[in-house]
Design a protein around this motif. Structure first.
Motif, PDB file in Angstrom:
ATOM      1  N   ALA A  16     -76.188  43.651  10.060  1.00 55.10           N
ATOM      2  CA  ALA A  16     -76.717  42.248  10.497  1.00 55.10           C
ATOM      3  C   ALA A  16     -77.579  42.173  11.641  1.00 55.10           C
ATOM      4  O   ALA A  16     -77.895  41.108  12.333  1.00 55.10           O
ATOM      5  CB  ALA A  16     -75.513  41.168  10.521  1.00 55.10           C
ATOM      6  N   ALA A  53     -78.210  36.222   8.084  1.00 55.35           N
ATOM      7  CA  ALA A  53     -77.177  35.465   8.969  1.00 55.35           C
ATOM      8  C   ALA A  53     -77.463  34.230   9.322  1.00 55.35           C
ATOM      9  O   ALA A  53     -76.668  33.286   9.088  1.00 55.35           O
ATOM     10  CB  ALA A  53     -76.888  36.422  10.281  1.00 55.35           C
ATOM     11  N   LEU A 106     -69.579  33.205  10.443  1.00 60.15           N
ATOM     12  CA  LEU A 106     -69.991  34.450  10.163  1.00 60.15           C
ATOM     13  C   LEU A 106     -69.177  35.610  10.811  1.00 60.15           C
ATOM     14  O   LEU A 106     -68.720  35.392  12.034  1.00 60.15           O
ATOM     15  CB  LEU A 106     -71.568  34.809  10.655  1.00 60.15           C
ATOM     16  CG  LEU A 106     -72.566  33.650  10.018  1.00 60.15           C
ATOM     17  CD1 LEU A 106     -73.868  33.839  11.112  1.00 60.15           C
ATOM     18  CD2 LEU A 106     -72.683  33.887   8.736  1.00 60.15           C
ATOM     19  N   LEU A 122     -70.199  39.412  11.634  1.00 61.61           N
ATOM     20  CA  LEU A 122     -71.698  40.348  11.565  1.00 61.61           C
ATOM     21  C   LEU A 122     -71.410  41.670  11.916  1.00 61.61           C
ATOM     22  O   LEU A 122     -70.776  41.776  12.988  1.00 61.61           O
ATOM     23  CB  LEU A 122     -72.586  39.869  12.518  1.00 61.61           C
ATOM     24  CG  LEU A 122     -73.109  38.228  12.319  1.00 61.61           C
ATOM     25  CD1 LEU A 122     -74.312  37.689  13.387  1.00 61.61           C
ATOM     26  CD2 LEU A 122     -73.666  37.976  10.958  1.00 61.61           C
ATOM     27  N   LEU A 170     -76.638  42.936  17.592  1.00 60.42           N
ATOM     28  CA  LEU A 170     -75.461  41.862  17.088  1.00 60.42           C
ATOM     29  C   LEU A 170     -75.510  40.712  17.949  1.00 60.42           C
ATOM     30  O   LEU A 170     -75.116  39.442  17.151  1.00 60.42           O
ATOM     31  CB  LEU A 170     -74.272  42.421  16.771  1.00 60.42           C
ATOM     32  CG  LEU A 170     -73.946  43.493  15.533  1.00 60.42           C
ATOM     33  CD1 LEU A 170     -72.650  43.970  15.461  1.00 60.42           C
ATOM     34  CD2 LEU A 170     -74.336  42.536  14.357  1.00 60.42           C
ATOM     35  N   VAL A 201     -69.100  32.986  14.952  1.00 60.89           N
ATOM     36  CA  VAL A 201     -69.538  34.270  15.026  1.00 60.89           C
ATOM     37  C   VAL A 201     -68.561  35.088  15.539  1.00 60.89           C
ATOM     38  O   VAL A 201     -68.247  35.265  16.840  1.00 60.89           O
ATOM     39  CB  VAL A 201     -70.912  34.438  15.334  1.00 60.89           C
ATOM     40  CG1 VAL A 201     -71.529  35.928  15.037  1.00 60.89           C
ATOM     41  CG2 VAL A 201     -71.984  33.531  14.845  1.00 60.89           C
ATOM     42  N   THR A 246     -68.406  39.511  15.981  1.00 57.44           N
ATOM     43  CA  THR A 246     -69.325  40.641  15.699  1.00 57.44           C
ATOM     44  C   THR A 246     -68.306  41.852  15.588  1.00 57.44           C
ATOM     45  O   THR A 246     -67.259  41.871  16.357  1.00 57.44           O
ATOM     46  CB  THR A 246     -70.226  41.017  16.985  1.00 57.44           C
ATOM     47  OG1 THR A 246     -69.636  41.003  18.124  1.00 57.44           O
ATOM     48  CG2 THR A 246     -71.145  39.839  17.021  1.00 57.44           C
TER      49      THR A 246
END
Length: 263
Positions: free
Chosen positions: A12, A21, A31, A33, A41, A55, A57
Protein backbone atom coordinates in the motif's frame (compact mmCIF):
# COMPACT_ATOMS: atom_id res chain seq x y z
CA UNK A 1 -23.79 5.03 13.84
CA UNK A 2 -22.95 2.01 11.69
CA UNK A 3 -19.26 1.16 12.01
CA UNK A 4 -17.16 1.49 8.89
CA UNK A 5 -16.00 -1.76 7.29
CA UNK A 6 -12.27 -2.44 7.41
CA UNK A 7 -9.90 -3.33 4.55
CA UNK A 8 -6.38 -4.73 4.68
CA UNK A 9 -4.33 -3.58 1.67
CA UNK A 10 -0.87 -5.01 1.05
CA UNK A 11 1.73 -3.22 -1.01
CA UNK A 12 0.00 0.00 0.00
CA UNK A 13 2.98 2.37 -0.01
CA UNK A 14 2.65 3.45 -3.65
CA UNK A 15 1.29 2.75 -7.10
CA UNK A 16 -1.82 0.59 -7.33
CA UNK A 17 -1.79 -0.14 -3.59
CA UNK A 18 -1.88 3.52 -2.62
CA UNK A 19 -4.63 4.17 -5.16
CA UNK A 20 -6.63 1.26 -3.74
CA UNK A 21 -6.27 2.63 -0.23
CA UNK A 22 -7.66 6.00 -1.33
CA UNK A 23 -10.44 4.45 -3.41
CA UNK A 24 -11.76 2.30 -0.58
CA UNK A 25 -11.31 5.02 2.04
CA UNK A 26 -13.50 7.21 -0.16
CA UNK A 27 -16.04 4.38 -0.26
CA UNK A 28 -16.28 4.30 3.52
CA UNK A 29 -13.64 1.80 4.63
CA UNK A 30 -11.22 2.03 7.51
CA UNK A 31 -7.82 0.71 6.55
CA UNK A 32 -4.93 -1.47 7.58
CA UNK A 33 -2.09 -0.58 5.21
CA UNK A 34 0.85 -2.94 4.86
CA UNK A 35 4.15 -2.44 3.06
CA UNK A 36 7.91 -2.41 3.66
CA UNK A 37 8.39 1.38 3.82
CA UNK A 38 6.97 3.06 6.91
CA UNK A 39 7.51 6.61 5.66
CA UNK A 40 5.58 5.95 2.45
CA UNK A 41 2.82 4.21 4.39
CA UNK A 42 2.42 7.26 6.60
CA UNK A 43 2.12 9.48 3.52
CA UNK A 44 -0.65 7.29 2.10
CA UNK A 45 -2.38 7.18 5.47
CA UNK A 46 -2.33 10.96 5.66
CA UNK A 47 -3.89 11.16 2.21
CA UNK A 48 -6.92 9.18 3.36
CA UNK A 49 -7.68 11.62 6.19
CA UNK A 50 -10.07 13.67 4.07
CA UNK A 51 -12.34 10.64 3.82
CA UNK A 52 -12.51 10.13 7.58
CA UNK A 53 -10.84 6.75 7.52
CA UNK A 54 -9.19 5.28 10.56
CA UNK A 55 -5.80 3.95 9.42
CA UNK A 56 -3.44 1.42 10.95
CA UNK A 57 -0.05 0.87 9.33
CA UNK A 58 1.89 -2.38 9.42
CA UNK A 59 5.47 -2.65 8.21
CA UNK A 60 6.26 -6.10 6.84
CA UNK A 61 8.10 -7.77 3.99
CA UNK A 62 5.85 -10.49 2.59
CA UNK A 63 8.73 -12.07 0.73
CA UNK A 64 10.10 -13.31 4.08
CA UNK A 65 8.58 -16.07 6.22
CA UNK A 66 8.40 -13.82 9.27
CA UNK A 67 6.83 -10.93 7.41
CA UNK A 68 4.17 -13.13 5.87
CA UNK A 69 3.43 -14.83 9.20
CA UNK A 70 2.92 -11.47 10.89
CA UNK A 71 0.61 -10.28 8.13
CA UNK A 72 -1.40 -13.49 8.31
CA UNK A 73 -1.81 -13.05 12.05
CA UNK A 74 -3.22 -9.56 11.51
CA UNK A 75 -5.52 -10.78 8.75
CA UNK A 76 -6.87 -13.47 11.07
CA UNK A 77 -7.73 -11.04 13.88
CA UNK A 78 -11.41 -11.11 12.93
CA UNK A 79 -12.05 -7.44 12.18
CA UNK A 80 -11.56 -7.44 8.40
CA UNK A 81 -14.28 -7.11 5.80
CA UNK A 82 -12.02 -6.84 2.77
CA UNK A 83 -8.58 -8.23 1.96
CA UNK A 84 -6.67 -6.82 -1.01
CA UNK A 85 -3.47 -8.72 -1.78
CA UNK A 86 -1.62 -6.26 -3.98
CA UNK A 87 2.03 -6.58 -2.92
CA UNK A 88 4.29 -7.99 -5.60
CA UNK A 89 7.55 -7.67 -7.51
CA UNK A 90 8.37 -8.25 -11.15
CA UNK A 91 11.64 -10.14 -10.89
CA UNK A 92 11.76 -10.18 -14.69
CA UNK A 93 14.65 -12.40 -15.78
CA UNK A 94 15.26 -15.73 -17.47
CA UNK A 95 14.79 -18.44 -14.86
CA UNK A 96 18.41 -19.55 -15.24
CA UNK A 97 19.52 -16.11 -14.04
CA UNK A 98 17.40 -16.11 -10.87
CA UNK A 99 19.13 -17.33 -7.73
CA UNK A 100 17.53 -19.98 -5.52
CA UNK A 101 17.03 -17.38 -2.78
CA UNK A 102 15.29 -15.04 -5.23
CA UNK A 103 13.05 -17.84 -6.47
CA UNK A 104 11.97 -18.52 -2.91
CA UNK A 105 11.35 -14.85 -2.05
CA UNK A 106 9.60 -13.93 -5.30
CA UNK A 107 7.34 -16.98 -5.21
CA UNK A 108 6.40 -16.30 -1.59
CA UNK A 109 5.56 -12.67 -2.36
CA UNK A 110 3.77 -13.11 -5.68
CA UNK A 111 2.02 -16.43 -5.18
CA UNK A 112 2.12 -17.80 -1.63
CA UNK A 113 1.20 -14.55 0.15
CA UNK A 114 -2.24 -14.11 -1.47
CA UNK A 115 -3.16 -17.71 -0.60
CA UNK A 116 -1.83 -17.47 2.95
CA UNK A 117 -3.63 -14.20 3.66
CA UNK A 118 -6.88 -15.42 2.13
CA UNK A 119 -6.69 -18.56 4.25
CA UNK A 120 -6.11 -16.42 7.33
CA UNK A 121 -8.98 -13.99 6.77
CA UNK A 122 -11.54 -16.44 5.42
CA UNK A 123 -12.85 -17.96 8.69
CA UNK A 124 -13.92 -14.57 10.06
CA UNK A 125 -15.54 -13.55 6.76
CA UNK A 126 -17.49 -16.81 6.62
CA UNK A 127 -18.58 -16.32 10.22
CA UNK A 128 -19.89 -12.86 9.31
CA UNK A 129 -21.52 -14.16 6.16
CA UNK A 130 -19.99 -11.42 4.02
CA UNK A 131 -16.88 -9.71 2.79
CA UNK A 132 -14.45 -9.86 -0.10
CA UNK A 133 -11.05 -11.26 -0.95
CA UNK A 134 -9.26 -9.45 -3.78
CA UNK A 135 -6.00 -10.46 -5.44
CA UNK A 136 -4.11 -8.26 -7.86
CA UNK A 137 -2.61 -10.36 -10.65
CA UNK A 138 -1.66 -9.26 -14.17
CA UNK A 139 -2.65 -9.72 -17.79
CA UNK A 140 0.74 -11.38 -18.13
CA UNK A 141 -0.83 -14.34 -16.35
CA UNK A 142 -2.38 -15.16 -19.73
CA UNK A 143 0.87 -14.74 -21.69
CA UNK A 144 2.58 -18.09 -21.11
CA UNK A 145 2.01 -19.24 -24.69
CA UNK A 146 2.68 -15.86 -26.29
CA UNK A 147 6.01 -15.12 -27.90
CA UNK A 148 6.70 -11.45 -28.54
CA UNK A 149 9.87 -9.41 -28.48
CA UNK A 150 8.13 -6.70 -26.44
CA UNK A 151 7.39 -9.04 -23.54
CA UNK A 152 9.94 -9.34 -20.73
CA UNK A 153 11.66 -12.54 -19.61
CA UNK A 154 8.97 -13.52 -17.15
CA UNK A 155 8.77 -17.26 -16.46
CA UNK A 156 8.66 -17.06 -12.66
CA UNK A 157 6.39 -14.00 -12.59
CA UNK A 158 3.88 -15.46 -15.04
CA UNK A 159 3.82 -18.74 -13.15
CA UNK A 160 3.05 -16.92 -9.90
CA UNK A 161 0.37 -14.68 -11.37
CA UNK A 162 -1.22 -17.59 -13.26
CA UNK A 163 -1.41 -19.43 -9.95
CA UNK A 164 -3.05 -16.37 -8.37
CA UNK A 165 -5.64 -16.18 -11.15
CA UNK A 166 -6.46 -19.89 -10.86
CA UNK A 167 -6.59 -19.73 -7.08
CA UNK A 168 -8.94 -16.76 -6.95
CA UNK A 169 -11.27 -17.97 -9.71
CA UNK A 170 -11.59 -21.37 -8.07
CA UNK A 171 -12.08 -19.80 -4.64
CA UNK A 172 -14.86 -17.65 -6.07
CA UNK A 173 -16.77 -20.76 -7.12
CA UNK A 174 -16.11 -22.39 -3.75
CA UNK A 175 -17.63 -19.39 -1.96
CA UNK A 176 -20.89 -19.22 -3.91
CA UNK A 177 -23.78 -19.02 -1.47
CA UNK A 178 -21.65 -18.01 1.54
CA UNK A 179 -21.97 -14.24 1.16
CA UNK A 180 -18.20 -13.99 0.74
CA UNK A 181 -16.78 -13.28 -2.70
CA UNK A 182 -13.39 -13.41 -4.39
CA UNK A 183 -12.14 -11.19 -7.21
CA UNK A 184 -8.91 -11.30 -9.18
CA UNK A 185 -7.83 -8.10 -10.92
CA UNK A 186 -5.65 -8.39 -14.03
CA UNK A 187 -4.39 -5.01 -15.22
CA UNK A 188 -2.16 -4.53 -18.22
CA UNK A 189 0.48 -1.80 -18.34
CA UNK A 190 0.09 0.62 -15.43
CA UNK A 191 1.89 3.97 -15.08
CA UNK A 192 3.58 3.47 -11.69
CA UNK A 193 7.04 2.87 -10.23
CA UNK A 194 6.62 -0.84 -11.03
CA UNK A 195 9.69 -2.42 -12.63
CA UNK A 196 11.71 0.74 -12.27
CA UNK A 197 8.96 2.95 -13.66
CA UNK A 198 9.30 1.48 -17.15
CA UNK A 199 5.60 2.03 -17.89
CA UNK A 200 5.25 5.50 -16.43
CA UNK A 201 5.42 7.33 -19.74
CA UNK A 202 3.86 4.70 -22.00
CA UNK A 203 0.84 6.05 -23.90
CA UNK A 204 -0.94 2.70 -23.50
CA UNK A 205 -0.42 2.54 -19.71
CA UNK A 206 -3.45 2.93 -17.45
CA UNK A 207 -3.32 5.05 -14.32
CA UNK A 208 -3.21 3.37 -10.92
CA UNK A 209 -6.33 5.34 -10.00
CA UNK A 210 -8.29 3.78 -12.86
CA UNK A 211 -7.16 0.30 -11.80
CA UNK A 212 -8.37 1.05 -8.28
CA UNK A 213 -11.71 2.34 -9.56
CA UNK A 214 -12.20 -0.80 -11.65
CA UNK A 215 -11.38 -2.92 -8.62
CA UNK A 216 -13.93 -1.14 -6.45
CA UNK A 217 -16.62 -1.49 -9.11
CA UNK A 218 -15.81 -5.19 -9.63
CA UNK A 219 -16.06 -5.83 -5.89
CA UNK A 220 -19.40 -4.01 -5.72
CA UNK A 221 -20.69 -6.08 -8.65
CA UNK A 222 -19.33 -9.37 -7.31
CA UNK A 223 -17.19 -10.06 -10.39
CA UNK A 224 -14.76 -12.96 -10.12
CA UNK A 225 -12.41 -11.59 -12.79
CA UNK A 226 -11.73 -7.91 -13.41
CA UNK A 227 -9.67 -6.80 -16.41
CA UNK A 228 -9.70 -2.98 -16.10
CA UNK A 229 -9.01 -2.34 -19.79
CA UNK A 230 -11.39 -4.95 -21.24
CA UNK A 231 -14.47 -3.28 -22.70
CA UNK A 232 -16.68 -6.37 -22.79
CA UNK A 233 -16.86 -9.87 -21.25
CA UNK A 234 -16.64 -11.80 -24.53
CA UNK A 235 -12.94 -12.69 -24.21
CA UNK A 236 -13.46 -14.04 -20.70
CA UNK A 237 -16.52 -15.98 -21.89
CA UNK A 238 -14.42 -17.57 -24.64
CA UNK A 239 -11.73 -18.46 -22.12
CA UNK A 240 -14.27 -20.30 -19.97
CA UNK A 241 -15.67 -22.08 -23.01
CA UNK A 242 -12.18 -23.21 -24.03
CA UNK A 243 -11.52 -24.50 -20.52
CA UNK A 244 -14.75 -26.52 -20.52
CA UNK A 245 -13.96 -27.95 -23.95
CA UNK A 246 -10.47 -28.98 -22.85
CA UNK A 247 -11.81 -30.70 -19.74
CA UNK A 248 -14.55 -32.48 -21.65
CA UNK A 249 -12.61 -33.50 -24.72
CA UNK A 250 -9.39 -34.37 -22.92
CA UNK A 251 -10.90 -36.61 -20.25
CA UNK A 252 -11.16 -39.90 -22.16
CA UNK A 253 -10.52 -43.54 -21.33
CA UNK A 254 -8.55 -44.22 -24.48
CA UNK A 255 -5.31 -42.75 -25.74
CA UNK A 256 -5.70 -40.01 -28.33
CA UNK A 257 -4.81 -41.19 -31.81
CA UNK A 258 -2.08 -38.59 -32.16
CA UNK A 259 -0.24 -40.11 -29.20
CA UNK A 260 -0.63 -43.73 -30.27
CA UNK A 261 2.66 -45.50 -30.98
CA UNK A 262 3.51 -45.06 -34.60
CA UNK A 263 7.27 -45.61 -34.66
Amino acid sequence: MTPRPKALVTGASGGIGAALALAFAERGYDLVLLARRSDRLEEVAAGTARFGASVETLVADLSTPGGLAGAAERAAAGDMDLLISNAGAAGYAPLRDVSAAEVDALWRLNSTAPVTLAHAVLPSLLAKGGGSIVTIASLLAFSSGVTAAALPARTLYVAAKSATVAFTRTLATELVGTGVQATVVCPGQVATEWSGGANRNRPDAMSAEDVATATAVAVARGEAVCVPGLSGPEALDRLQQAERALLTQGSQSSLAHRYAKSL
